[in-house]
Write an enzyme that holds these catalytic residues in place. Sequence first.
Site, PDB file in Angstrom:
ATOM      1  N   ASP A  24     -19.492  12.670 -11.633  1.00  0.00           N
ATOM      2  CA  ASP A  24     -18.315  12.263 -10.781  1.00  0.00           C
ATOM      3  C   ASP A  24     -18.738  11.019 -10.244  1.00  0.00           C
ATOM      4  O   ASP A  24     -19.602  10.748  -9.585  1.00  0.00           O
ATOM      5  CB  ASP A  24     -18.206  13.198  -9.679  1.00  0.00           C
ATOM      6  CG  ASP A  24     -17.516  12.848  -8.424  1.00  0.00           C
ATOM      7  OD1 ASP A  24     -16.710  11.747  -8.642  1.00  0.00           O
ATOM      8  OD2 ASP A  24     -17.526  13.539  -7.568  1.00  0.00           O
ATOM      9  N   LYS A  86     -15.212   1.162  -7.797  1.00  0.00           N
ATOM     10  CA  LYS A  86     -14.167   2.286  -8.436  1.00  0.00           C
ATOM     11  C   LYS A  86     -12.690   1.419  -8.081  1.00  0.00           C
ATOM     12  O   LYS A  86     -11.739   1.465  -8.964  1.00  0.00           O
ATOM     13  CB  LYS A  86     -14.160   3.525  -7.827  1.00  0.00           C
ATOM     14  CG  LYS A  86     -13.623   4.432  -8.634  1.00  0.00           C
ATOM     15  CD  LYS A  86     -13.740   5.963  -7.954  1.00  0.00           C
ATOM     16  CE  LYS A  86     -13.051   7.115  -8.839  1.00  0.00           C
ATOM     17  NZ  LYS A  86     -13.494   8.367  -8.314  1.00  0.00           N
ATOM     18  N   GLU A 185      -9.982  14.345 -11.648  1.00  0.00           N
ATOM     19  CA  GLU A 185     -10.877  14.866 -10.715  1.00  0.00           C
ATOM     20  C   GLU A 185     -10.326  16.189 -10.081  1.00  0.00           C
ATOM     21  O   GLU A 185     -11.069  17.429  -9.949  1.00  0.00           O
ATOM     22  CB  GLU A 185     -11.073  14.036  -9.467  1.00  0.00           C
ATOM     23  CG  GLU A 185     -11.898  12.931  -9.815  1.00  0.00           C
ATOM     24  CD  GLU A 185     -12.033  11.964  -8.849  1.00  0.00           C
ATOM     25  OE1 GLU A 185     -11.313  11.829  -8.019  1.00  0.00           O
ATOM     26  OE2 GLU A 185     -12.576  10.672  -9.258  1.00  0.00           O
ATOM     27  N   ASP A 208      -8.221  16.179  -1.484  1.00  0.00           N
ATOM     28  CA  ASP A 208      -9.522  15.482  -1.636  1.00  0.00           C
ATOM     29  C   ASP A 208      -9.473  14.303  -0.762  1.00  0.00           C
ATOM     30  O   ASP A 208      -8.989  13.120  -0.775  1.00  0.00           O
ATOM     31  CB  ASP A 208      -9.499  14.834  -3.171  1.00  0.00           C
ATOM     32  CG  ASP A 208     -10.743  14.248  -3.614  1.00  0.00           C
ATOM     33  OD1 ASP A 208     -11.762  13.766  -2.515  1.00  0.00           O
ATOM     34  OD2 ASP A 208     -11.174  13.965  -4.716  1.00  0.00           O
TER      35      ASP A 208
END
Length: 612
Positions: A24, A86, A185, A208
């Site tokens: 992850d 990211k 994800e 999330d």
Amino acid sequence: MAKISINMKEGKINEQKEIIIGIDLGTTNSLVAIVNEGKPETIKINDSSSLVPSIIHFADNGKVVVGAEAKTKLITHPLHTIFSIKRLMGKSYGDLSQKQSLGYQIIDDSTESLVKIKVGDTFYSPIELSAEILKELKKIVEAYIDQPVSKTVITVPAYFNDAQRQATKDAGKLAGLNVLRIVNEPTAASLAYGIGLDSSTKTIAVYDLGGGTFDISILRIEDGVFEVLSTHGDTYLGGDDIDNAITRFWIDQYKIDMDQMDSSLRQELRIKSEEAKITLSDNDTYKANIGTLNLEISKIDFTKLVTPIIDKTIELCKKALKDAEINTSDLDQIVLVGGSTRIPELQSRISDFFGQQVFTELNPDEVVALGAAIQADVLAGNNKDVLLLDITPLSLGIETVGGLMDVIVPRNSKIPIKAGRNYTTSVDGQKNLKVSVFQGERDLVADNRKLGEFILKNIPPMPAGLPKISIHFIIDADGILRVKALEERSNTETEIEIKSQYGLSEEEMAKMLLDSMQHATEDMKIKALIEARNEGNGIVLATNKFIEQNGWLEDQDKTELLKLRDQLIHQLKQGDKDDINGAMETLNTFSRPLAEIALDKNVAKALHGKDL
Ligand code: ADP
Ligand code: MG
């Protein structure tokens, strides 16, 4: 891959078998997991945690430090400490929003090329920086299992486009990992809960809330196929906002003088704010001191601070449900992901909103990595009953006459997939045909994202409309696209493949590996100016042509167009890059509605045949 057996005393795995790891790669934290004796587990980096902060620090002695130690440098060495990398993956300068105020330096270049970050005298791409995090994770897992690893599955948000997925894959490659699969994800989180591992059909919501981003995904899972019904989110909403709210609360409460705040106090406040937030998950108050300053915050005050953040996420959940055309009662399960969902108040609010219990048995900051490990285990051949398929998040197509988007692979298509369509030429004896590939849901390609283009050359001379050109899109299991064009009638098989323009070629990759030390020069600035000039000249020509071809234009519009064109010509002669871009933008803003009218007229004309 055979099963692994662990020597409990040593905590080491005995058998020397190949292991595929699950990663992850998060905005705030990253972690690695493996399946061991049929059970997924994350690899701990100390007694309490497996989370590696996604932070990279370039120390004065040239060493690169990743993780918790790098986090301590965030405020004191902002120019040498890179976080949230990211957010920049697969992004060009043109993609960056104004909101992007990171502490480090992002190089301002032309709009089409990929973003670079300047640290000292060296430029780094987000791919190289992400590779540093991946290398660290590789080291962690290798130390734990005491054997080298070379294959991995990496997760990305469901909304990541082709360029972002390709960048993630490239980062893996650069870190010495063969990325077998890029997995969404929310898909990984569902797998961790065993959803999708049997043949039942389910509709679920994956909520999330991480450190800096919020994502809500509605998935339908049928026979191991994960379909993303909708995704929504906010790329600037997460735990960091809660920390900042606590910091502000203390600044107000204790009348801390902002002018006197130095970087170490700022750093301390930041650390204590996060500590307070975490402590208040299980306690009613939090107390700490920084020097002579006594800090305190109660759960009641904390709840007041998080409420608006939870409210925002609920609004986005409503939008996602609306897009998926379902109600909360249609959902079979709610899965909570991300460290920030540990907040009890948040769990109960979300549970109330969806009208059912939420899944929280697994650590929310580990579920994605656990799911990645399960997917890796499937790929390793250990779980033969499971067939896992993903779906394209956005439509893919090519530009056709009048700047229209012609969709070849609609969004939510199951992948891997191969799809094609036939086209022809619009001019007699046309030798070359430009194929521009776009991604997105809008009708005009200008509103979508360009992935790349290529030219099909050497079409034998034929009257317009006669060549039969098939264009095929092939998407592999990672969601990565190849496009092929072929003129069928002439038998001269011309076949061209493109990867995303943002994908790295083998040579580029080799070059990056060799000289990750590129030196800062003036080149970038000059290049940006040249590119702005080229673009501006193109727009001047296009404007002239537009006026010439569209006799229906009103006089006053024509006068304004000419005026704005002349302003642009003026800036092209003496302005800098920003002046030119400004003048282009003004002209474009004015001409866009006129161009749309012209386009409608063209579309009407072109509806007879599908000419490119
Ligand atoms: P990402 O997916 O963005 O990389 P994570 O899922 O690891 O991030 O979430 C990180 C965030 O979770 C941080 O803001 C961290 O402070 C927060 N967090 C971790 N534990 C708790 C807790 N007990 N209560 C509230 N927030 C927490
Ligand atoms: Mg995450």
